[in-house]
Write a protein that holds these residues in place. Structure first.
Motif, short mmCIF file in Angstrom:
data_model
loop_
_atom_site.label_atom_id
_atom_site.label_comp_id
_atom_site.label_asym_id
_atom_site.label_seq_id
_atom_site.Cartn_x
_atom_site.Cartn_y
_atom_site.Cartn_z
N ASP A 37 0.83 -1.21 0.00
CA ASP A 37 0.00 0.00 0.00
C ASP A 37 0.86 1.26 0.00
N TYR A 38 2.11 1.14 0.41
CA TYR A 38 3.02 2.29 0.45
C TYR A 38 3.61 2.61 -0.92
N HIS A 39 3.50 1.67 -1.87
CA HIS A 39 4.08 1.91 -3.20
C HIS A 39 3.46 3.16 -3.82
N GLY A 40 4.32 4.07 -4.24
CA GLY A 40 3.86 5.31 -4.86
C GLY A 40 3.56 6.43 -3.89
N LEU A 41 3.73 6.18 -2.59
CA LEU A 41 3.49 7.22 -1.60
C LEU A 41 4.46 8.38 -1.84
N THR A 42 3.93 9.58 -1.87
CA THR A 42 4.73 10.80 -2.02
C THR A 42 4.27 11.80 -0.98
N MET A 43 5.21 12.38 -0.28
CA MET A 43 4.90 13.43 0.69
C MET A 43 5.68 14.68 0.34
N ASN A 44 4.99 15.79 0.22
CA ASN A 44 5.62 17.10 0.07
C ASN A 44 5.35 17.83 1.37
N GLY A 45 6.30 17.70 2.29
CA GLY A 45 6.08 18.05 3.69
C GLY A 45 5.76 16.74 4.39
N ILE A 46 6.49 16.42 5.41
CA ILE A 46 6.35 15.12 6.08
C ILE A 46 5.11 15.12 6.98
N GLY A 56 7.98 21.67 11.45
CA GLY A 56 9.42 21.75 11.22
C GLY A 56 9.91 20.92 10.05
N LEU A 57 9.04 20.06 9.51
CA LEU A 57 9.46 19.19 8.40
C LEU A 57 8.74 19.55 7.10
N GLU A 58 8.23 20.77 7.02
CA GLU A 58 7.51 21.21 5.84
C GLU A 58 8.38 21.26 4.59
N ALA A 59 9.67 21.49 4.75
CA ALA A 59 10.59 21.62 3.61
C ALA A 59 11.16 20.28 3.15
N TYR A 60 10.72 19.20 3.77
CA TYR A 60 11.21 17.87 3.40
C TYR A 60 10.17 17.15 2.56
N GLY A 61 10.64 16.24 1.73
CA GLY A 61 9.75 15.41 0.92
C GLY A 61 10.20 13.97 0.98
N ALA A 62 9.28 13.07 0.72
CA ALA A 62 9.61 11.64 0.75
C ALA A 62 8.83 10.91 -0.33
N SER A 63 9.41 9.85 -0.84
CA SER A 63 8.70 8.97 -1.77
C SER A 63 9.08 7.53 -1.46
N VAL A 64 8.16 6.62 -1.79
CA VAL A 64 8.34 5.21 -1.47
C VAL A 64 8.05 4.36 -2.71
N SER A 65 8.87 3.35 -2.89
CA SER A 65 8.64 2.35 -3.94
C SER A 65 8.69 0.97 -3.28
N VAL A 66 7.71 0.14 -3.57
CA VAL A 66 7.67 -1.24 -3.08
C VAL A 66 7.41 -2.13 -4.29
N ASP A 78 6.97 -13.64 -3.53
CA ASP A 78 7.13 -13.70 -2.08
C ASP A 78 8.21 -12.76 -1.54
N GLY A 79 8.74 -11.87 -2.39
CA GLY A 79 9.78 -10.95 -1.95
C GLY A 79 9.53 -9.55 -2.49
N TRP A 80 9.87 -8.52 -1.71
CA TRP A 80 9.63 -7.13 -2.11
C TRP A 80 10.83 -6.27 -1.76
N TRP A 81 11.22 -5.39 -2.68
CA TRP A 81 12.28 -4.42 -2.46
C TRP A 81 11.61 -3.10 -2.10
N ILE A 82 11.94 -2.59 -0.92
CA ILE A 82 11.35 -1.35 -0.41
C ILE A 82 12.41 -0.26 -0.46
N THR A 83 12.09 0.84 -1.14
CA THR A 83 13.01 1.97 -1.24
C THR A 83 12.32 3.23 -0.73
#
Length: 103
Positions: A37-46, A56-66, A78-83
């Motif tokens: 469910d996290y695949h494709g998650l993008t945050m502009n501001g944590i 305090g984390l408004e200037a940070y961004g994050a993205s997730v690939s599973v 049966d295996g997943w690479w999480i980045t």
């Protein structure tokens, strides 16, 4: 950036594997049923797991690939690479990754 990436990766690692749970209709990421469910998650501001902005984390961004990935005799089914990739105000990216498998 490193602390944010570590925290988000740990949050994902604690989630069930695909097929082991059912998603809920709850705010933010609290309703995620599995790591995929996290695949494709993008945050502009944590945000926290409930979707609230973290002060305090408004200037940070994050993205997730599973993505499915075979490794050491474990099939990709049966295996997943999480980045997890996090960037901060300096535009430097911190990338952490791990592999997770069904036991």
């Amino acid at each position: 950036s490193l602390a944010i990436a570590q925290s988000l990766l740990r949050e994902i690692e604690l989630q069930p594997l695909p097929g082991d749970a059912t998603a809920g209709a709850t705010p933010g990421r609290t309703g995620y049923a599995s790591i995929t469910d996290y695949h494709g998650l993008t945050m502009n501001g944590i945000t926290d797991v409930e979707g609230a902005a973290v002060p305090g984390l408004e200037a940070y961004g994050a993205s997730v690939s599973v993505t499915p990935m075979a490794l050491a005799g474990v099939p990709a089914t049966d295996g997943w690479w999480i980045t997890v990739s996090v960037s901060g105000p300096d535009n430097q990216a911190t990338v952490l990754a791990t592999w997770r498998a069904r036991r």
